[in-house]
Design a protein around this motif. Structure first.
Motif, PDB file in Angstrom:
ATOM      1  N   GLY A  23      -9.937  -8.848  -8.410  1.00 32.79           N
ATOM      2  CA  GLY A  23     -10.027  -7.641  -7.596  1.00 32.79           C
ATOM      3  C   GLY A  23      -9.393  -7.814  -6.234  1.00 32.79           C
ATOM      4  O   GLY A  23      -9.787  -7.156  -5.272  1.00 32.79           O
ATOM      5  N   ALA A  24      -8.397  -8.676  -6.146  1.00 35.71           N
ATOM      6  CA  ALA A  24      -7.833  -9.000  -4.838  1.00 35.71           C
ATOM      7  C   ALA A  24      -6.340  -8.716  -4.703  1.00 35.71           C
ATOM      8  O   ALA A  24      -5.868  -8.498  -3.597  1.00 35.71           O
ATOM      9  CB  ALA A  24      -8.089 -10.478  -4.515  1.00 35.71           C
ATOM     10  N   SER A  25      -5.592  -8.701  -5.774  1.00 40.38           N
ATOM     11  CA  SER A  25      -4.139  -8.615  -5.657  1.00 40.38           C
ATOM     12  C   SER A  25      -3.518  -7.486  -6.496  1.00 40.38           C
ATOM     13  O   SER A  25      -2.947  -6.554  -5.948  1.00 40.38           O
ATOM     14  CB  SER A  25      -3.517  -9.958  -6.046  1.00 40.38           C
ATOM     15  N   ARG A  26      -3.628  -7.585  -7.814  1.00 40.53           N
ATOM     16  CA  ARG A  26      -3.014  -6.564  -8.663  1.00 40.53           C
ATOM     17  C   ARG A  26      -3.695  -5.216  -8.513  1.00 40.53           C
ATOM     18  O   ARG A  26      -3.034  -4.187  -8.327  1.00 40.53           O
ATOM     19  CB  ARG A  26      -3.047  -7.006 -10.137  1.00 40.53           C
ATOM     20  N   SER A  27      -5.022  -5.192  -8.577  1.00 44.03           N
ATOM     21  CA  SER A  27      -5.722  -3.909  -8.474  1.00 44.03           C
ATOM     22  C   SER A  27      -5.567  -3.267  -7.092  1.00 44.03           C
ATOM     23  O   SER A  27      -5.371  -2.047  -7.026  1.00 44.03           O
ATOM     24  CB  SER A  27      -7.188  -4.042  -8.890  1.00 44.03           C
ATOM     25  N   PRO A  28      -5.600  -4.009  -5.977  1.00 41.05           N
ATOM     26  CA  PRO A  28      -5.326  -3.349  -4.689  1.00 41.05           C
ATOM     27  C   PRO A  28      -3.913  -2.764  -4.607  1.00 41.05           C
ATOM     28  O   PRO A  28      -3.714  -1.723  -3.987  1.00 41.05           O
ATOM     29  CB  PRO A  28      -5.529  -4.457  -3.657  1.00 41.05           C
ATOM     30  N   ALA A  29      -2.950  -3.421  -5.249  1.00 40.95           N
ATOM     31  CA  ALA A  29      -1.580  -2.889  -5.237  1.00 40.95           C
ATOM     32  C   ALA A  29      -1.520  -1.551  -5.976  1.00 40.95           C
ATOM     33  O   ALA A  29      -0.901  -0.593  -5.498  1.00 40.95           O
ATOM     34  CB  ALA A  29      -0.614  -3.892  -5.873  1.00 40.95           C
ATOM     35  N   VAL A  30      -2.192  -1.465  -7.114  1.00 38.53           N
ATOM     36  CA  VAL A  30      -2.232  -0.206  -7.861  1.00 38.53           C
ATOM     37  C   VAL A  30      -2.980   0.850  -7.045  1.00 38.53           C
ATOM     38  O   VAL A  30      -2.546   1.999  -6.953  1.00 38.53           O
ATOM     39  CB  VAL A  30      -2.882  -0.406  -9.255  1.00 38.53           C
ATOM     40  N   ALA A  31      -4.077   0.461  -6.418  1.00 35.63           N
ATOM     41  CA  ALA A  31      -4.847   1.401  -5.601  1.00 35.63           C
ATOM     42  C   ALA A  31      -4.016   1.924  -4.425  1.00 35.63           C
ATOM     43  O   ALA A  31      -4.043   3.123  -4.128  1.00 35.63           O
ATOM     44  CB  ALA A  31      -6.120   0.733  -5.083  1.00 35.63           C
ATOM     45  N   ALA A  32      -3.273   1.041  -3.762  1.00 36.10           N
ATOM     46  CA  ALA A  32      -2.423   1.473  -2.644  1.00 36.10           C
ATOM     47  C   ALA A  32      -1.379   2.473  -3.122  1.00 36.10           C
ATOM     48  O   ALA A  32      -1.113   3.477  -2.462  1.00 36.10           O
ATOM     49  CB  ALA A  32      -1.749   0.257  -1.993  1.00 36.10           C
ATOM     50  N   PHE A  33      -0.814   2.222  -4.279  1.00 36.90           N
ATOM     51  CA  PHE A  33       0.151   3.160  -4.865  1.00 36.90           C
ATOM     52  C   PHE A  33      -0.500   4.511  -5.137  1.00 36.90           C
ATOM     53  O   PHE A  33       0.057   5.557  -4.789  1.00 36.90           O
ATOM     54  CB  PHE A  33       0.741   2.574  -6.155  1.00 36.90           C
ATOM     55  N   LEU A  34      -1.679   4.499  -5.745  1.00 36.18           N
ATOM     56  CA  LEU A  34      -2.371   5.755  -6.061  1.00 36.18           C
ATOM     57  C   LEU A  34      -2.676   6.545  -4.782  1.00 36.18           C
ATOM     58  O   LEU A  34      -2.570   7.770  -4.774  1.00 36.18           O
ATOM     59  CB  LEU A  34      -3.648   5.485  -6.854  1.00 36.18           C
ATOM     60  N   LEU A  35      -3.028   5.855  -3.735  1.00 36.36           N
ATOM     61  CA  LEU A  35      -3.243   6.531  -2.451  1.00 36.36           C
ATOM     62  C   LEU A  35      -1.953   7.178  -1.964  1.00 36.36           C
ATOM     63  O   LEU A  35      -1.946   8.328  -1.525  1.00 36.36           O
ATOM     64  CB  LEU A  35      -3.758   5.549  -1.402  1.00 36.36           C
ATOM     65  N   SER A  36      -0.871   6.425  -2.027  1.00 39.37           N
ATOM     66  CA  SER A  36       0.427   6.927  -1.551  1.00 39.37           C
ATOM     67  C   SER A  36       0.876   8.174  -2.296  1.00 39.37           C
ATOM     68  O   SER A  36       1.322   9.136  -1.681  1.00 39.37           O
ATOM     69  CB  SER A  36       1.504   5.843  -1.689  1.00 39.37           C
ATOM     70  N   ILE A  37       0.742   8.165  -3.611  1.00 43.62           N
ATOM     71  CA  ILE A  37       1.248   9.309  -4.380  1.00 43.62           C
ATOM     72  C   ILE A  37       0.337  10.521  -4.285  1.00 43.62           C
ATOM     73  O   ILE A  37       0.733  11.617  -4.666  1.00 43.62           O
ATOM     74  CB  ILE A  37       1.537   8.962  -5.858  1.00 43.62           C
TER      75      ILE A  37
END
Length: 176
Positions: free
Chosen positions: A96-110
């Motif tokens: 819960g530290a690297s891949r999932s935060p990257a996906v979450a940041a993307f979802l926020l952006s879009i």
């Protein structure tokens, strides 16, 4: 183009997913699993609104099995086709530290929201390859320099938290 839905996004390790993780009825939850780690609860209780992608947590696109455009398209299509009842997306990876935060940041952006909640959080270290590939595949202009600035912002947040002594515990879930 922005996604209209502003989902509540949860970031956590896949091992933390159990019967007490979800406060909402199943039809309101979607789960994106970014690891090969098997969690029986996810697969026993959720047959719909689950996307499981197995890719290693690496930053080098040339690494075998690294996150690529196919993975990105799968995530984009998954979120785009979620039923209207879904209000929360749980994004899980090994820790819960690297891949999932990257996906979450993307979802926020879009969805038109600021992704600083992820990039400025010292408890996360978003995978830049995952984030950049998702943004590019979606058509969100994200230069190499922009991604590098986000990574530097994240590293600075970690250094500041460590200096102030605030980095003594790990925070696994972040709600937006």
């Amino acid at each position: 183009m922005k996604f209209e839905n502003k989902y509540v996004i949860h970031i956590l390790p896949v091992s933390a997913v159990d019967g007490e993780t979800f406060d909402l009825p199943k039809e309101q939850n979607a789960i994106i699993v970014c690891t090969s780690h098997n969690n029986k609860y996810v697969y026993q209780c959720y047959r719909e609104n689950v996307l499981n992608l197995d890719f290693p947590d690496v930053q080098n696109a040339n690494y075998t099995g690294a996150f690529n455009r196919t993975h990105a398209r799968q995530i984009i299509n998954f979120v785009k086709n979620l039923p209207k009842e879904v209000t929360d997306i749980y994004v899980c990876c090994e820790q819960g530290a690297s891949r999932s935060p990257a996906v979450a940041a993307f979802l926020l952006s879009i969805s038109g929201r600021n992704d600083d909640a992820v990039w400025c959080n010292p408890y996360y270290s978003p995978n830049a390859l995952v984030y950049k590939t998702l943004c590019l595949e979606y058509g969100l202009q994200m230069s190499e320099d922009s991604v590098k600035m986000k990574v530097l912002k994240n590293e600075q947040a970690f250094r500041m938290a460590k200096q102030s002594g605030e980095c003594e515990y790990e925070r696994w879930e972040l709600l937006f």
